[in-house]
Structures are given as structure tokens and as C-alpha cells.
Design an enzyme around this catalytic site. Structure first.
Site, mmCIF file in Angstrom:
data_model
loop_
_atom_site.group_PDB
_atom_site.id
_atom_site.type_symbol
_atom_site.label_atom_id
_atom_site.label_comp_id
_atom_site.label_asym_id
_atom_site.label_seq_id
_atom_site.Cartn_x
_atom_site.Cartn_y
_atom_site.Cartn_z
ATOM 1 N N SER A 1 -22.975 53.636 154.236
ATOM 2 C CA SER A 1 -21.729 53.743 153.476
ATOM 3 C C SER A 1 -20.819 52.559 153.737
ATOM 4 O O SER A 1 -19.949 52.255 152.937
ATOM 5 C CB SER A 1 -20.953 54.988 153.893
ATOM 6 N N ASN B 1 -15.919 54.281 147.660
ATOM 7 C CA ASN B 1 -15.127 54.338 148.886
ATOM 8 C C ASN B 1 -14.015 53.292 148.929
ATOM 9 O O ASN B 1 -13.143 53.344 149.786
ATOM 10 C CB ASN B 1 -16.018 54.228 150.130
ATOM 11 N N HIS C 1 -27.130 53.893 147.826
ATOM 12 C CA HIS C 1 -26.123 54.758 148.447
ATOM 13 C C HIS C 1 -25.916 56.054 147.665
ATOM 14 O O HIS C 1 -25.329 56.066 146.583
ATOM 15 C CB HIS C 1 -24.803 53.976 148.554
#
Ligand code: NAI
Length: 384
Positions: free
Chosen positions: A116, A187, A137
């Protein structure tokens, strides 16, 4: 196709299920026998539930299970066409595993990481053939979340990117190709959902329940920021923010919040500890929000425009395409609408106005408007 998975924890087990469901022969490897046993038992439970719900029949359950072999020797992954690693988030350990793995694999096999937060270029550098390395991912839970970010490193060959994208699409996932930069798409772009909500709270504008109410009722998000942080865990969410902040050379836009740090330090981690921004103990009194439409709209607009700014800047810096940025947020974190689509709807000029007003009040770099938004507003352009 033969698929190897390294690490049979939360992510590795989910990815193995996805690949096996699509008919791949999967070998799931872990150094810890207990983790392998747990993974096998968890799959049995998940598939039994799917049979009970009528989503699959018992023949399908048996078929999926028969496609996964649980192994404890890395060497056995030698015949994999693609290996995806999902072990502990530690660059040195990942590099050591990759470099050993390569000695067993065919020259044209792909080696991928589900990391991540680590740089794919750095992981790839452990290989003799770094062009075969790529980031793949998944989101948790992997079998349910539609999005997969595919991240080519600067060393990755075009052919490997193409093959990886094809395989993941064959697994019925939506691929978003992202540049090898901190946080990839989701993210990175999602940071203001938490950060700006915390800032609004810290300024005393509203309490947790009111901010959550604003985002759910007016913004139509499935969960409010504080509910979501409690769900993810304040320790985990804080660490992601801190990692992104550090990786961006301390760009003030990603500055972590003291409020969340203190909650984490106090052990108020959220649901898993029974207390976070809300109390999850038995008989706890539910905190009611202040359902003031004007206040709610202002809160929602502020968080939304910060998210839009982040999405626009990701496009400006070529982190991903506009379509992939919008898909990433709707399919990776269930946003009700793509952020760039939302910007078109609200009007780019409105976004610039809102951001400039925030910047004028605070004079903090955090509120700087993306040059792309400004340019698009001047030219009266839209994202889609
Ligand atoms: P986890 O802690 O549930 O599982 C990790 C597994 O790897 C454990 O079973 C452990 O025994 C095994 N392992 C550790 N070192 C090993 C080694 N050298 N060789 C073989 N197996 C080894 O971790 P989780 O949550 O599944 O995360 C794994 C990776 O996926 C990390 O890189 C993480 O950043 C990434 N990730 C995690 C997400 C999440 O929500 N948990 C989401 C997306 C990515």
C-alpha cells in the site's frame, strides 16, 4: 494460469479466492503454518455462507477450494506465471523474498507486490529482471472490492503492464493504472476526507456526529469520516496519513492531526477497541448530530472541495487518467460519485472560488488551489 500468492493473511487469502474463482490454479504460501490453516478455514466459512445465500452452488464451492493449494516452501512457486506478494509491509523483508523467489521462477513470469505504501521501483530493484515487477494493489476485502490499482515502476516493461492489466480485468476487477507515487490514487486522494474533517472538528465548527451527518445526509457518502476512521482503526488510519505526509517531503496538505494521534495513543482505536470517536460499548448513548442544513452544507462543501482539489492535482501531476481517478474513488472506497465528475457538476469555477476563499482565510499552503482547476476554470473546461 498458475498464480502464486505470498502471505496468507487478510489480503493474500482474499486475492487467492479471487484468482481461484476465476479458474486460476493458485498456490498460497506462508512461513507460518497457523496462518495457512486459518486462511483455509476462513475460505471454507466464506464459501459456505455464499452457498447458503444461493450465490454459488456447492459444486462451485468445491471447485474454488480445489484450485487453491496451501504451501510452505517458496520454491514451490517456481511454476507460477504470476506471483503476488502480500506479506508484512517491510521493504527489506519484501526485497529478500523477491530476490529468492526470482531464482525459482521462469524468466517471463511476473512478480507483483500488493504493497500500500512502499515504492515499487525500490522493490523491483531487488530483482535481476526488474522489468517483470509491478504493483497490483487490491482493496480490503479483496473479493468484494471492485477496484485494483496497477502500478508500473519506472523499470516495468510495457508488456508486463499490459499482461497484468489483462489478468486483473479477467478476474472481473476494474483496473486503475497509477504512477508509482506515495498512496497511489486512493490513499492519496482520500486524505482530505479524514484530514479536513478532523480540522473542522479541531476548529470547533462541529462535533464528530454533526460532521458525519453532513457527509452522509448531504454528501451521500456511505459512512461519515469519523465512523470510517473508527472502522479502519485510528492507529492504522493515522499511520497511513503519516506515511503519505513523510513520503511527500512533508507537504502541509497531508499533515496528520493531533486529535487523531491522541486518540490513537490513548487506545481509542475505534470499533476494535470498543471506543474511538464514538462509544461502542453495550448500552452506550448514541450522540445525536446538530441537523442544521446550512452548517451541514458548509461542512460538506469544504471537505468535498478539498477532495476535488486532491483529485484534480493527481490528474495535473499525471498520477492517473481522469477516468481511473474517478473509478478509483467509487470502486475502491465506495464514494457516491467520481470526484472529477462531481467537480463538473458543481462547476469548476465554484471549486476555485471555494478553495480561494479557504486560502484567503487561512493563508495555509494546505488550501492552495490546483493549477489545473484554475486553468480549466479560466478556459471554461470540464473533466468529462
Ligand atoms: P497480514 O498481517 O494479515 O498477513 C501477512 C501474512 O504474511 C501473515 O500471514 C504472515 O505470516 C505472512 N508473512 C510474513 N512474512 C512472510 C514471509 N517472509 N514469507 C511468507 N509469508 C510471510 O497482512 P495484510 O493486511 O494481509 O497485508 C499484507 C500486505 O498487503 C501489506 O503489504 C499491506 O500493506 C498490503 N495491503 C493491506 C491492506 C489491508 O487493508 N490490510 C489493503 C491493501 C494492501
Amino acid at each position: 494460469m498458475n498464480v502464486g500468492i505470498i502471505g496468507s493473511g487478510t489480503m493474500g487469502s482474499g486475492i487467492a479466492q479471487v484468482a481461484a474463482t476465476s479458474g486460476c490454479q493458485v498456490k498460497l504460501y506462508d512461513t507460518n503454518q497457523a496462518a495457512l490453516d486459518k486462511s483455509k478455514a476462513a475460505l471454507e466459512k466464506v464459501l459456505t455462507r455464499l452457498v447458503e445465500k444461493g450465490r454459488i452452488d456447492s459444486a462451485e464451492k468445491t471447485r474454488i477450494q480445489s484450485h487453491i493449494t496451501y504451501i510452505n516452501s517458496l520454491k514451490d512457486l517456481g511454476d507460477s506465471n504470476l506471483t503476488i506478494e502480500a506479506i508484512v509491509e517491510n521493504i527489506e523483508i519484501k526485497k529478500a523474498v523477491f530476490s529468492e523467489l526470482e531464482t525459482y521462477m521462469a524468466d517471463d513470469a511476473i512478480i507483483a507486490s500488493n504493497t500500500s505504501s512502499l515504492s515499487i521501483a525500490s522493490i523491483a530493484s531487488a530483482l535481476k529482471r526488474p522489468e517483470r515487477c509491478i504493483g497490483i494493489h487490491f482493496f480490503n476485502p479483496a473479493p468484494l472490492m471492485k477496484l485494483v490499482e496497477v502500478i508500473p515502476a519506472i523499470q516495468t516493461s510495457e508488456a508486463v503492464l499490459k499482461q497484468a492489466t489483462q489478468i486483473i480485468s479477467d478476474w472481473k476487477k476494474t483496473v486503475a493504472v497509477a504512477k508509482d507515487t506515495p498512496g497511489f490514487i486512493v490513499n492519496r486522494v482520500a486524505r482530505p476526507f479524514y484530514g479536513e474533517a478532523l480540522r473542522i472538528y479541531e476548529e470547533g465548527i462541529a462535533d464528530f456526529a454533526t460532521i458525519d451527518w453532513s457527509m452522509k445526509t448531504i454528501g451521500k457518502f456511505r459512512m461519515g469520516p469519523f465512523e470510517l476512521m473508527d472502522f479502519i482503526g485510528n492507529d492504522v488510519n493515522y499511520t497511513v496519513t503519516e506515511t503519505v505526509f513523510t513520503a511527500f517531503y512533508f507537504d502541509p496538505r497531508y499533515k496528520p492531526s493531533f486529535t487523531q494521534k491522541r486518540f490513537s495513543e490513548a487506545g481509542y482505536l475505534g470499533r476494535k477497541s470498543g471506543k474511538g470517536y464514538y462509544d461502542y460499548s453495550e448500552g452506550a448513548v448514541k450522540v445525536e448530530p446538530h441537523t442544521n442544513e446550512t452548517l451541514g452544507q458548509a461542512i460538506c462543501d469544504r471537505i468535498l472541495v478539498m477532495l476535488i482539489n486532491e483529485a484534480a492535482d493527481a490528474l495535473f501531476l499525471n498520477i492517473a487518467s481522469a477516468v481511473d481517478i474517478d473509478n478509483a474513488m467509487t470502486k475502491g472506497v465506495n464514494y457516491p460519485k467520481g470526484l472529477l465528475e462531481w467537480a463538473d457538476e458543481k462547476g469548476i469555477a465554484w471549486c476555485v472560488e471555494q478553495l480561494d476563499a479557504l486560502y484567503d482565510s487561512y493563508h495555509e499552503d494546505r488550501y492552495r488551489c490546483s493549477p489545473l482547476l484554475r486553468k480549466m476554470s479560466a478556459l471554461n473546461l470540464k473533466f468529462h
